[in-house]
Write a protein that holds these residues in place. Structure first.
Motif, PDB file in Angstrom:
ATOM      1  N   SER A  57      48.363  37.355  46.333  1.00 12.83           N
ATOM      2  CA  SER A  57      48.000  37.608  44.936  1.00 12.83           C
ATOM      3  C   SER A  57      47.107  38.832  44.811  1.00 12.83           C
ATOM      4  O   SER A  57      47.233  39.591  43.831  1.00 12.83           O
ATOM      5  CB  SER A  57      47.294  36.381  44.348  1.00 12.83           C
ATOM      6  OG  SER A  57      46.165  36.012  45.132  1.00 12.83           O
ATOM      7  N   VAL A  60      43.187  30.759  36.495  1.00 10.70           N
ATOM      8  CA  VAL A  60      43.829  29.969  37.551  1.00 10.70           C
ATOM      9  C   VAL A  60      43.075  30.185  38.851  1.00 10.70           C
ATOM     10  O   VAL A  60      43.209  31.212  39.516  1.00 10.70           O
ATOM     11  CB  VAL A  60      45.312  30.352  37.704  1.00 10.70           C
ATOM     12  CG1 VAL A  60      45.952  29.522  38.810  1.00 10.70           C
ATOM     13  CG2 VAL A  60      46.050  30.165  36.390  1.00 10.70           C
ATOM     14  N   ARG A  61      42.257  29.224  39.194  1.00 17.47           N
ATOM     15  CA  ARG A  61      41.470  29.254  40.430  1.00 17.47           C
ATOM     16  C   ARG A  61      41.424  27.839  40.987  1.00 17.47           C
ATOM     17  O   ARG A  61      41.864  26.885  40.332  1.00 17.47           O
ATOM     18  CB  ARG A  61      40.041  29.740  40.163  1.00 17.47           C
ATOM     19  CG  ARG A  61      39.964  31.069  39.412  1.00 17.47           C
ATOM     20  CD  ARG A  61      38.528  31.479  39.146  1.00 17.47           C
ATOM     21  NE  ARG A  61      38.465  32.677  38.318  1.00 17.47           N
ATOM     22  CZ  ARG A  61      37.331  33.237  37.922  1.00 17.47           C
ATOM     23  NH1 ARG A  61      36.164  32.710  38.289  1.00 17.47           N
ATOM     24  NH2 ARG A  61      37.329  34.319  37.168  1.00 17.47           N
ATOM     25  N   ARG A  62      40.864  27.723  42.182  1.00 16.03           N
ATOM     26  CA  ARG A  62      40.756  26.394  42.769  1.00 16.03           C
ATOM     27  C   ARG A  62      39.988  25.464  41.841  1.00 16.03           C
ATOM     28  O   ARG A  62      40.348  24.322  41.619  1.00 16.03           O
ATOM     29  CB  ARG A  62      40.048  26.457  44.132  1.00 16.03           C
ATOM     30  CG  ARG A  62      39.865  25.062  44.729  1.00 16.03           C
ATOM     31  CD  ARG A  62      38.957  25.065  45.940  1.00 16.03           C
ATOM     32  NE  ARG A  62      38.739  23.700  46.368  1.00 16.03           N
ATOM     33  CZ  ARG A  62      37.764  22.928  45.904  1.00 16.03           C
ATOM     34  NH1 ARG A  62      36.920  23.390  45.010  1.00 16.03           N
ATOM     35  NH2 ARG A  62      37.630  21.682  46.326  1.00 16.03           N
ATOM     36  N   PRO A  73      45.891  33.856  32.654  1.00 18.22           N
ATOM     37  CA  PRO A  73      46.129  33.722  34.102  1.00 18.22           C
ATOM     38  C   PRO A  73      44.877  33.914  34.960  1.00 18.22           C
ATOM     39  O   PRO A  73      44.844  33.451  36.105  1.00 18.22           O
ATOM     40  CB  PRO A  73      47.159  34.831  34.378  1.00 18.22           C
ATOM     41  CG  PRO A  73      47.854  35.025  33.073  1.00 18.22           C
ATOM     42  CD  PRO A  73      46.803  34.818  32.027  1.00 18.22           C
ATOM     43  N   THR A  90      38.345  25.525  37.980  1.00 20.02           N
ATOM     44  CA  THR A  90      38.306  26.293  36.738  1.00 20.02           C
ATOM     45  C   THR A  90      36.870  26.707  36.428  1.00 20.02           C
ATOM     46  O   THR A  90      35.952  25.891  36.506  1.00 20.02           O
ATOM     47  CB  THR A  90      38.865  25.446  35.582  1.00 20.02           C
ATOM     48  OG1 THR A  90      40.112  24.900  35.982  1.00 20.02           O
ATOM     49  CG2 THR A  90      39.050  26.291  34.345  1.00 20.02           C
ATOM     50  N   ARG A 142      39.003  26.054  25.874  1.00 20.20           N
ATOM     51  CA  ARG A 142      39.723  27.206  26.417  1.00 20.20           C
ATOM     52  C   ARG A 142      40.471  27.939  25.304  1.00 20.20           C
ATOM     53  O   ARG A 142      40.392  29.170  25.187  1.00 20.20           O
ATOM     54  CB  ARG A 142      40.696  26.753  27.497  1.00 20.20           C
ATOM     55  CG  ARG A 142      41.490  27.897  28.124  1.00 20.20           C
ATOM     56  CD  ARG A 142      42.312  27.435  29.306  1.00 20.20           C
ATOM     57  NE  ARG A 142      43.340  26.474  28.942  1.00 20.20           N
ATOM     58  CZ  ARG A 142      43.349  25.201  29.310  1.00 20.20           C
ATOM     59  NH1 ARG A 142      42.363  24.724  30.053  1.00 20.20           N
ATOM     60  NH2 ARG A 142      44.314  24.383  28.945  1.00 20.20           N
ATOM     61  N   ASP A 171      38.804  23.900  31.872  1.00 21.88           N
ATOM     62  CA  ASP A 171      39.956  23.011  31.911  1.00 21.88           C
ATOM     63  C   ASP A 171      39.946  22.098  30.690  1.00 21.88           C
ATOM     64  O   ASP A 171      40.861  21.296  30.509  1.00 21.88           O
ATOM     65  CB  ASP A 171      40.021  22.197  33.213  1.00 21.88           C
ATOM     66  CG  ASP A 171      38.688  21.603  33.600  1.00 21.88           C
ATOM     67  OD1 ASP A 171      37.757  21.614  32.765  1.00 21.88           O
ATOM     68  OD2 ASP A 171      38.571  21.127  34.736  1.00 21.88           O
TER      69      ASP A 171
END
Length: 879
Positions: A462, A372-374, A369, A376, A410, A405
């Motif tokens: 968040s 998860v950013r604007r 998790p 990667t 990954r 990504d």
């Protein structure tokens, strides 16, 4: 000799500087003012809105006909005035009349059998409650009287002098010693028909001895100047504000009129504040945006935060940095205005720090998790955010710049971290150190309390969720609440986790039109709040923030500070009126519904000037990245011409931050169309039409480990230019070639551009293959179609395919492609069985041969391209 020094003093309203100087001259004997929209303004958008409020007041008192709505009464009241003025014009040649003549046309049944005179008194009562004095004009007139000037009012109105004096008999206004009030209703002449001459004769002065102030260019300038009166225009709505108001009204969706539900006049006041007039011209558009567009929203949010703090029992608010510096300042100012003791402090924690603090096991399910950013992160960037040097995982050195990504990289990286005991131990230890610092830092902030209330612009709360997890893991029990300007649907998770999270303008994704728009393009709001320093990357052992260097240019820093100055100007003006007129203006804390159209307009319907100046801003990625991108790059405008408005707004944030700012560059009508669709007035689908050529399909034709779901198919839509656009992303372990199937039916297909962004292992930026010149498309291999002209293909058989080989342009493994295509299609009829298709071809051949004879005489004047087309069609039709 009277003292005129007060008249020469500076005023907060730049429009009155020359007026004050004129009034201070000894040759000026009389100071004259218009009343409505000069000396006073109403707390409704338009004067006629008061009629609906009058209807509501009558209905509440059982003095309105059963079933007659407030808006219906308002319509009758407007029509009665039009009819009364029309009769007066026919009978007397002029239309000025008293309010009683208007109400005389409304029969008793309208008022449930009661007399119209009683309803007239209700309208006067409503008007009195709506009126707000212009503090600067009132102060000018009071100072003029103290300096020995005679003060009068001249007004085109259906109110009598006695009624006007009654309306003005309230705080601030009652202090003005009017010698006379000249009302057009009493003299049966308006300003354009002789009212000024009546005033001069009654006062026994010449025009040259009078200074007049008013808001109407004709009535308050043109006519009195003909009598020698020195006139000054008091413009209430500058052009940029009027443009905003027109759009906001459409986005607001109408609704019932409420007293105190309009900020129009106050925004006009702010636009004229001295600070705006004195700011550098290059910064004025930014100041205006802060004062007129964002000022009311930020001011309301600051008041709301104070009210919410009281309801939560919080004595202190902690504002997440970096936006918290400006938000905290506004909240503290609101506290001073409201007389509360709640104040703010910066909260030096952010997602990057808190995400690291929540790591407990270092397993892939826990680390995943954090990706998860604007945008990667790269392998190296991700490891750095975990406190790990790349040297500890040398096998990934060649992939240091590979973005995660890439599913293969990954997966391998997370597995390698999980399996490497030393690396996992290092990550866990770094997380423990960070978590302990976070706990000690929060304990210092709490100072013995067990409640922490945080503040931020918002979106998904968040950071609050990460903070709660880190504190729980660190053994610190805290009642954690959050106050935000806008919250999307994801914020509901915090509620399910046992926390309070509240949103002001939008909450848990509702209302969807506003929240979706703001969350899609929040960059201007974020950048407005940004201080000059970079984001936080760590918390030191002595609990001080460790910051990245700032990447913003000095110019953008100055521009964002100008926006903040405009916001402060609105808040200061609002506070000034709230202090001077306690109880008259309703607070903004409970008025989010009237502020939503202001915020939504700023995001989805910027003016041309706003789109230009803010579209050039740079937005930093944050979360450990120093990369910046332009908020609305004009370089995209050419390709965007193929989109329809709905597709434009749906472009991923990775491609364009602020699509609405590009709309007017694509099509002059798009801004208005997008505004109407955003307001719900028309469906987004109505802005384009479905193409009749069937699905447009894109897939990986050559590659390794291509998932079955990596096939894209959509029926494209045509915009009003007849152009279409499709975009998709495909992933696989390795991609070497892609295929495009542009149509299902016989058609002519023109490709205007094809862009394939190839994300390759070992590079943090994609390799871009772009075909846009006609000859570029010749590199495409073709199946079941032929080239009519470069970039133009005729599909004459089922299942046409265009193939693009990626290998010549890429030197490493491609794991992801982003494919964008702009094109136009022209259907050539349904696919027919072979015999029927051949008959059609034969018939077409006859027509072509007939055409050959007709053009034979001018064949020599045809361009070479046309001759080639004729020859190609001739060959097709003959075999």
């Amino acid at each position: 000799m009277p003292d005129t020094s007060a008249l020469r003093a500076q005023t907060t309203d730049a429009r009155l500087r020359l007026v004050r100087e004129a009034v201070a001259r000894p040759d000026v004997k009389v100071v004259s003012t218009d009343i409505f929209d000069t000396l006073v303004w109403r707390q409704v958008a338009e004067p006629a809105d008061a009629f609906e409020l009058t209807g509501a007041r009558l209905r509440a008192a059982d003095r309105l006909a059963s079933g007659l709505s407030d808006s219906a009464f308002a319509a009758l009241r407007r029509e009665a005035e039009i009819e009364a003025r029309g009769r007066r014009m026919r009978d007397a040649g002029q239309a000025e009349l008293p309010l009683a003549d208007i109400y005389a046309l409304l029969p008793p049944w309208v008022f449930a059998g009661h007399q119209a005179a009683a309803a007239l008194d209700v309208e006067l009562e409503v008007e009195r409650e709506l009126l707000v004095p212009d503090l600067d004009v009132a102060e000018l007139l009071t100072a003029a009287a103290e300096a020995g000037k005679r003060v009068v009012a001249v007004s085109d109105t259906y109110f009598s002098e006695a009624q006007l004096r009654s309306l003005l008999d309230q705080p601030v206004l009652a202090e003005i010693p009017f010698e006379a009030i000249f009302a057009s209703s009493e003299h049966r002449l308006g300003k354009s028909g002789g009212l000024y001459r009546i005033a001069l004769d009654a006062l026994g002065v010449r025009g040259e001895e009078v200074v007049h102030l008013g808001d109407n260019p004709e009535a308050d300038l043109h006519y009195p100047e003909q009598l020698g009166i020195e006139c000054h225009l008091f413009e209430r709505r500058p052009a940029q504000l009027q443009q905003m108001l027109d759009t906001e009204r459409r986005l607001g969706g109408g609704g019932s009129v409420r007293a105190g539900a309009d900020l129009t006049a106050l925004r006009g006041k702010v636009a004229a504040r001295r600070e705006g007039a004195e700011i550098a011209p290059a910064l004025r558009p930014f100041w205006d945006h802060g004062a007129l567009a964002l000022g009311p929203v930020f001011t309301g949010f600051a008041e709301w935060a104070q009210v919410q703090a009281a309801e939560l029992g919080a004595t202190h608010l902690h504002c997440f940095m970096r936006e918290g510096a400006f938000l905290g300042e506004l909240i503290d100012r609101a506290g001073e205005q409201l007389g509360t003791a709640v104040r703010t402090s910066p909260l030096w924690l952010n997602r990057e720090v808190l995400a690291r603090a929540t790591i407990a096991t270092g397993e892939r399910d826990e680390l995943g998790p954090l990706l998860v950013r604007r945008r990667t992160p790269t392998v190296q960037g991700f490891l750095a955010s975990l406190g790990i040097e790349l040297a500890l995982m040398p096998r990934f050195a060649s992939h240091a710049r590979t973005r995660l990504d890439d599913p293969r990289t990954r997966t391998v990286l997370l597995e390698a971290i999980e399996e490497d005991e030393a690396v996992r131990a290092r990550i866990i230890e770094q997380a423990r150190i960070t978590r302990e610092r976070v706990v000690r830092y929060v304990e210092r902030l709490l100072d013995g309390s067990d409640r922490l209330t945080v503040v931020d612009l918002g979106w998904g709360a968040s950071a609050q969720g990460l903070l709660a997890r880190a504190l729980e893991q660190g053994g610190l029990r805290v009642e954690l609440s959050g106050l935000y300007m806008v919250l999307h649907r994801g914020a509901a998770r915090r509620v399910f986790e046992g926390m309070q999270v509240r949103g002001y303008v939008g909450e848990y994704g509702a209302p969807a039109t506003v929240v979706d728009a703001v969350v899609r393009s929040p960059e201007i709001l974020e950048q407005v709040c940004m201080p000059e320093h970079g984001s936080q990357r760590a918390l030191s052992d002595d609990l001080e923030p460790v910051l990245y260097p700032s990447t913003r240019s000095p110019v953008q820093n100055a521009e964002s500070e100008a926006v903040r100055a405009g916001v402060r100007a609105f808040q200061a003006e609002w506070a000034r009126y709230a202090r001077a007129l306690p109880g008259r203006l309703s607070g903004l804390a409970g008025e989010a519904d009237r502020l939503r159209p202001l915020l939504m307009r700023a995001v989805v319907a910027p003016t041309e000037r706003e789109a230009t100046v803010f579209g050039a801003w740079m937005h930093d990625e944050n979360q450990g990245s120093a990369a910046e991108e332009q908020v609305a790059s004009a370089e995209l405008a050419g390709g965007l011409r193929h989109l329809d408005p709905d597709a434009l707004r749906r472009l991923p944030m990775q491609e364009v931050y602020w699509p609405s700012a590009l709309a007017s560059q694509v099509d002059a009508t798009w801004g208005e169309l997008m505004t109407l669709a955003a307001s719900g007035a028309i469906p987004w689908e109505a802005l384009s039409g479905e193409a009749d050529t069937g699905p447009f399909r894109i897939a990986v034709s050559q590659g390794s480990h291509v998932p079955d779901d990596q096939r894209f198919s959509v029926v494209p839509r045509r915009n009003r230019f007849g152009l279409s656009f499709v975009r998709t992303t495909l992933t696989a372990s390795a991609i070497r070639e892609i295929e495009i199937r542009p149509t299902l039916h016989p058609a002519v297909v023109r490709l205007d551009f094809l862009e394939v962004r190839c994300h390759v292992q070992g590079a943090d930026e994609p390799v871009v293959i772009r075909l846009d010149a006609p000859q570029d498309f010749l590199r495409l291999r073709r199946v079941n179609c032929f080239v009519l002209n470069p970039g133009v293909f005729v599909v004459n058989r089922p299942d046409p395919i265009l193939l693009l080989d990626l290998v010549p342009d890429t030197i490493a493994t491609v794991f992801r492609v982003d494919v964008s295509c702009g094109f136009a299609t022209l259907a050539m009829g349904d696919m027919l069985p072979a015999p029927a298709r051949m008959r059609g071809v034969a018939e077409a051949g006859v027509r072509v041969r007939r055409l050959e004879h007709e053009v034979a005489a001018i064949k020599g004047s045809l361009p070479p391209g046309a001759v080639k087309v004729l020859k190609r069609v001739k060959r097709l039709t003959r075999g």
